[in-house]
Design a protein around this motif. Structure first.
Motif, PDB file in Angstrom:
ATOM      1  N   TYR A  73       4.610  82.128 -64.032  1.00  0.00           N
ATOM      2  CA  TYR A  73       3.499  82.779 -63.336  1.00  0.00           C
ATOM      3  C   TYR A  73       2.291  81.851 -63.378  1.00  0.00           C
ATOM      4  CZ  TYR A  73       0.368  86.592 -61.812  1.00  0.00           C
ATOM      5  OH  TYR A  73      -0.529  87.376 -61.119  1.00  0.00           O
ATOM      6  N   VAL A  74       2.071  81.125 -62.286  1.00  0.00           N
ATOM      7  CA  VAL A  74       0.953  80.185 -62.176  1.00  0.00           C
ATOM      8  C   VAL A  74      -0.210  80.910 -61.512  1.00  0.00           C
ATOM      9  CG1 VAL A  74       0.166  77.994 -61.230  1.00  0.00           C
ATOM     10  CG2 VAL A  74       2.532  78.232 -62.034  1.00  0.00           C
ATOM     11  N   GLN A  75      -1.356  80.956 -62.211  1.00  0.00           N
ATOM     12  CA  GLN A  75      -2.485  81.754 -61.739  1.00  0.00           C
ATOM     13  C   GLN A  75      -3.611  80.942 -61.121  1.00  0.00           C
ATOM     14  OE1 GLN A  75      -2.181  85.651 -64.564  1.00  0.00           O
ATOM     15  NE2 GLN A  75      -3.397  83.974 -65.407  1.00  0.00           N
ATOM     16  N   THR A  76      -3.714  79.665 -61.497  1.00  0.00           N
ATOM     17  CA  THR A  76      -4.791  78.836 -60.965  1.00  0.00           C
ATOM     18  C   THR A  76      -4.436  77.361 -61.111  1.00  0.00           C
ATOM     19  OG1 THR A  76      -7.187  78.403 -61.059  1.00  0.00           O
ATOM     20  CG2 THR A  76      -6.074  78.781 -63.148  1.00  0.00           C
ATOM     21  N   ILE A  77      -4.934  76.535 -60.196  1.00  0.00           N
ATOM     22  CA  ILE A  77      -4.731  75.080 -60.228  1.00  0.00           C
ATOM     23  C   ILE A  77      -6.054  74.413 -59.891  1.00  0.00           C
ATOM     24  CG2 ILE A  77      -3.386  73.135 -59.354  1.00  0.00           C
ATOM     25  CD1 ILE A  77      -1.355  75.169 -58.267  1.00  0.00           C
ATOM     26  N   ALA A  78      -6.377  73.340 -60.609  1.00  0.00           N
ATOM     27  CA  ALA A  78      -7.612  72.594 -60.339  1.00  0.00           C
ATOM     28  C   ALA A  78      -7.336  71.102 -60.460  1.00  0.00           C
ATOM     29  CB  ALA A  78      -8.719  73.003 -61.313  1.00  0.00           C
ATOM     30  N   PRO A  79      -8.011  70.263 -59.686  1.00  0.00           N
ATOM     31  CA  PRO A  79      -7.790  68.819 -59.777  1.00  0.00           C
ATOM     32  C   PRO A  79      -8.428  68.238 -61.030  1.00  0.00           C
ATOM     33  CG  PRO A  79      -9.589  69.276 -58.278  1.00  0.00           C
ATOM     34  CD  PRO A  79      -9.028  70.616 -58.676  1.00  0.00           C
ATOM     35  N   ASP A  80      -7.849  67.164 -61.535  1.00  0.00           N
ATOM     36  CA  ASP A  80      -8.488  66.380 -62.588  1.00  0.00           C
ATOM     37  C   ASP A  80      -9.303  65.301 -61.894  1.00  0.00           C
ATOM     38  OD1 ASP A  80      -9.261  64.744 -64.642  1.00  0.00           O
ATOM     39  OD2 ASP A  80      -7.304  64.660 -65.620  1.00  0.00           O
ATOM     40  N   LEU A  81     -10.615  65.441 -61.883  1.00  0.00           N
ATOM     41  CA  LEU A  81     -11.467  64.542 -61.110  1.00  0.00           C
ATOM     42  C   LEU A  81     -11.458  63.115 -61.637  1.00  0.00           C
ATOM     43  CD1 LEU A  81     -14.546  66.846 -60.377  1.00  0.00           C
ATOM     44  CD2 LEU A  81     -12.455  66.512 -59.045  1.00  0.00           C
ATOM     45  N   ASP A  82     -11.008  62.927 -62.881  1.00  0.00           N
ATOM     46  CA  ASP A  82     -10.926  61.579 -63.447  1.00  0.00           C
ATOM     47  C   ASP A  82      -9.583  60.914 -63.189  1.00  0.00           C
ATOM     48  OD1 ASP A  82     -13.500  61.642 -64.511  1.00  0.00           O
ATOM     49  OD2 ASP A  82     -12.815  62.731 -66.282  1.00  0.00           O
ATOM     50  N   SER A  83      -8.646  61.665 -62.633  1.00  0.00           N
ATOM     51  CA  SER A  83      -7.307  61.140 -62.371  1.00  0.00           C
ATOM     52  C   SER A  83      -6.817  61.713 -61.053  1.00  0.00           C
ATOM     53  CB  SER A  83      -6.348  61.512 -63.510  1.00  0.00           C
ATOM     54  OG  SER A  83      -5.039  61.039 -63.242  1.00  0.00           O
ATOM     55  N   PRO A  84      -6.854  60.938 -59.984  1.00  0.00           N
ATOM     56  CA  PRO A  84      -6.567  61.467 -58.646  1.00  0.00           C
ATOM     57  C   PRO A  84      -5.150  62.002 -58.458  1.00  0.00           C
ATOM     58  CG  PRO A  84      -6.717  59.068 -58.592  1.00  0.00           C
ATOM     59  CD  PRO A  84      -7.181  59.491 -59.944  1.00  0.00           C
ATOM     60  N   ASP A  85      -4.238  61.681 -59.370  1.00  0.00           N
ATOM     61  CA  ASP A  85      -2.855  62.143 -59.238  1.00  0.00           C
ATOM     62  C   ASP A  85      -2.535  63.310 -60.173  1.00  0.00           C
ATOM     63  OD1 ASP A  85      -2.281  60.121 -57.364  1.00  0.00           O
ATOM     64  OD2 ASP A  85      -1.934  58.674 -58.971  1.00  0.00           O
ATOM     65  N   SER A  86      -3.550  63.866 -60.843  1.00  0.00           N
ATOM     66  CA  SER A  86      -3.299  64.876 -61.865  1.00  0.00           C
ATOM     67  C   SER A  86      -3.971  66.198 -61.525  1.00  0.00           C
ATOM     68  CB  SER A  86      -3.798  64.394 -63.233  1.00  0.00           C
ATOM     69  OG  SER A  86      -3.141  63.198 -63.615  1.00  0.00           O
ATOM     70  N   VAL A  87      -3.379  67.281 -62.041  1.00  0.00           N
ATOM     71  CA  VAL A  87      -3.959  68.613 -61.871  1.00  0.00           C
ATOM     72  C   VAL A  87      -3.882  69.372 -63.189  1.00  0.00           C
ATOM     73  CG1 VAL A  87      -3.512  68.886 -59.409  1.00  0.00           C
ATOM     74  CG2 VAL A  87      -1.726  69.499 -61.051  1.00  0.00           C
ATOM     75  N   PHE A  88      -4.799  70.329 -63.351  1.00  0.00           N
ATOM     76  CA  PHE A  88      -4.735  71.291 -64.444  1.00  0.00           C
ATOM     77  C   PHE A  88      -4.128  72.577 -63.893  1.00  0.00           C
ATOM     78  CE2 PHE A  88      -8.388  68.557 -65.453  1.00  0.00           C
ATOM     79  CZ  PHE A  88      -8.007  68.102 -66.708  1.00  0.00           C
ATOM     80  N   ILE A  89      -3.223  73.156 -64.640  1.00  0.00           N
ATOM     81  CA  ILE A  89      -2.491  74.331 -64.187  1.00  0.00           C
ATOM     82  C   ILE A  89      -2.675  75.442 -65.206  1.00  0.00           C
ATOM     83  CG2 ILE A  89      -0.219  75.249 -63.578  1.00  0.00           C
ATOM     84  CD1 ILE A  89       0.561  72.202 -63.131  1.00  0.00           C
ATOM     85  N   GLY A  90      -3.148  76.590 -64.743  1.00  0.00           N
ATOM     86  CA  GLY A  90      -3.313  77.741 -65.617  1.00  0.00           C
ATOM     87  C   GLY A  90      -2.243  78.774 -65.336  1.00  0.00           C
ATOM     88  N   THR A  91      -1.535  79.185 -66.377  1.00  0.00           N
ATOM     89  CA  THR A  91      -0.505  80.208 -66.240  1.00  0.00           C
ATOM     90  C   THR A  91      -0.913  81.441 -67.049  1.00  0.00           C
ATOM     91  OG1 THR A  91       0.877  79.699 -68.185  1.00  0.00           O
ATOM     92  CG2 THR A  91       1.128  78.282 -66.253  1.00  0.00           C
ATOM     93  N   ASN A  92      -0.076  82.457 -67.033  1.00  0.00           N
ATOM     94  CA  ASN A  92      -0.357  83.642 -67.847  1.00  0.00           C
ATOM     95  C   ASN A  92       0.067  83.435 -69.296  1.00  0.00           C
ATOM     96  OD1 ASN A  92       2.431  83.741 -67.459  1.00  0.00           O
ATOM     97  ND2 ASN A  92       2.474  85.976 -67.363  1.00  0.00           N
ATOM     98  N   ASP A  93       0.519  82.213 -69.614  1.00  0.00           N
ATOM     99  CA  ASP A  93       0.917  81.904 -70.985  1.00  0.00           C
ATOM    100  C   ASP A  93       0.502  80.494 -71.388  1.00  0.00           C
ATOM    101  OD1 ASP A  93       2.066  82.531 -73.468  1.00  0.00           O
ATOM    102  OD2 ASP A  93       3.998  81.667 -72.904  1.00  0.00           O
TER     103      ASP A  93
END
Length: 360
Positions: A73-93
């Motif tokens: 269950y993925v609830q939110t995604i945000a870019p890592d502004l210091d790394s153009p190929d990376s993202v932060f992913i927030g789940t319910n766990d």
């Protein structure tokens, strides 16, 4: 945009799936050729190719190897502004960082990932150049990306938050605007560490805040709620738009996005576009995959729309349906909960089947 979006509804899909097993590969990868009939006039046919991967939760061993996410269950995604190929992913766990090759889970991994946010259920992530803000069901946290130090904020006698359940955020340094689930909007001064609660005296009676967006050109905040419709806020008082006194079709708002003078509003009864004077509603009858709009992401001239029946892209007056399915789900369209775009990738979170990585 004209009153109706009318893509042709006929779509032929050639679907070839290749399932790979083993430690090094923890996803099912698909190569699809989508024949999408698009257009308002003439029904022009376009050939649209999609190459995507679905990452679902696997065994604990694979999590240690950085090959899986902590929850489907993925609830939110945000870019890592210091790394153009990376993202932060927030789940319910829990929360993870994904660099296109490996998932690192905060709070259960090693090194800089040893500590994590104050709560497990991650509702929103705001990524800055030197810090990350994380909203959870049990408070909010700040990660200093330079020092690796965490700060956690929960309601105490000295720090009196009306609730610890934070649904959404918007950061205008030094103020972090928090949308709570049950106690309205809160402004947090990140320098002075002081909070301000907005309420009836400020023109806002809503308690359940689902989304916050901003018109940067005019300095106007837009607040979507699940009980009182839509509000605008320019620094003094809130102004309410609801289904009783405007053309807004419902008071239940799931998500917001603002671009080029237009506010995009996702509701359980369709996509609403507000140009500052008129609300126009688009539904499945106009070509959307579903009336239930769960998330929005604007990427240049494209508006990506996540629904409870899959993903689509709106460009001008054209709708492109992006057929991402999971064979485990009987090849049914997935429930898309969040979307983020990078230079070469589109990331979509789902409610039941994890993360989708799409090559642009």
């Amino acid at each position: 945009m004209k009153t109706a979006l009318r893509p042709a509804m006929e779509m032929k899909v050639m679907h070839k799936s290749l399932i790979k097993h083993g430690v090094n590969i923890s996803a099912v990868k698909f190569f699809l050729l989508l024949f999408v009939v698009i257009g308002i006039l003439g029904f022009n046919s376009n050939l649209y190719a999609v190459d995507y991967t679905i990452y679902s939760k696997r065994s604990g061993y694979l999590e240690l190897l950085g090959k899986t996410i902590p929850s489907d269950y993925v609830q939110t995604i945000a870019p890592d502004l210091d790394s153009p190929d990376s993202v932060f992913i927030g789940t319910n766990d829990g929360m993870v960082r994904y660099n296109g090759k490996m998932f690192r889970t905060y709070g259960s991994d090693t090194g800089m990932y040893k500590e994590g946010p104050v709560g497990k259920s991650i509702n929103s992530i705001v990524s800055g150049t030197n810090e990350i803000w994380i909203a959870t069901d049990t408070g909010f946290s700040r990660l200093n990306k330079i020092t690796g130090m965490w700060q956690h904020f929960t309601s105490t006698e000295k720090f009196k938050m009306p609730t610890d359940m934070i649904q959404c955020m918007h950061y205008m340094p030094p103020v972090l605007y928090l949308g709570t689930w049950g106690e309205g909007v809160v402004a947090f001064d990140t320098k002075l560490l002081k909070i301000k609660n907005y309420g009836t005296k400020d023109g806002i009676d809503a308690k359940y805040i689902s989304s916050i967006a901003r018109d940067d050109l005019n300095g106007v905040f837009w607040v979507g709620t699940y009980d009182r419709g839509l509000y605008s806020f320019s620094g003094e008082n809130f102004k309410n738009y609801n289904s009783k006194y405007s053309d807004l079709n419902t008071d239940k708002i799931n998500c917001l996005a603002f671009s080029s003078g237009k506010l995009y509003i996702g509701t359980p009864q369709g996509l609403v576009i507000f140009d500052g004077s008129k609300f126009k509603t688009y539904t499945q009858k106009n070509g959307l995959p579903s009336d239930v709009i769960l998330c929005l992401k604007i990427d240049g001239f494209d508006v990506f729309v996540g629904t409870d029946n899959g993903l689509c892209k709106i460009t001008g007056e054209n709708i492109t349906h992006i057929s991402v399915t999971n064979p485990v789900a009987g090849k049914k369209p997935l429930r898309i909960t969040c979307i983020e775009t990078l230079k070469d990738k589109i990331y979509a979170g789902t409610q039941h089947f994890g993360l989708i990585e799409i090559n642009k």
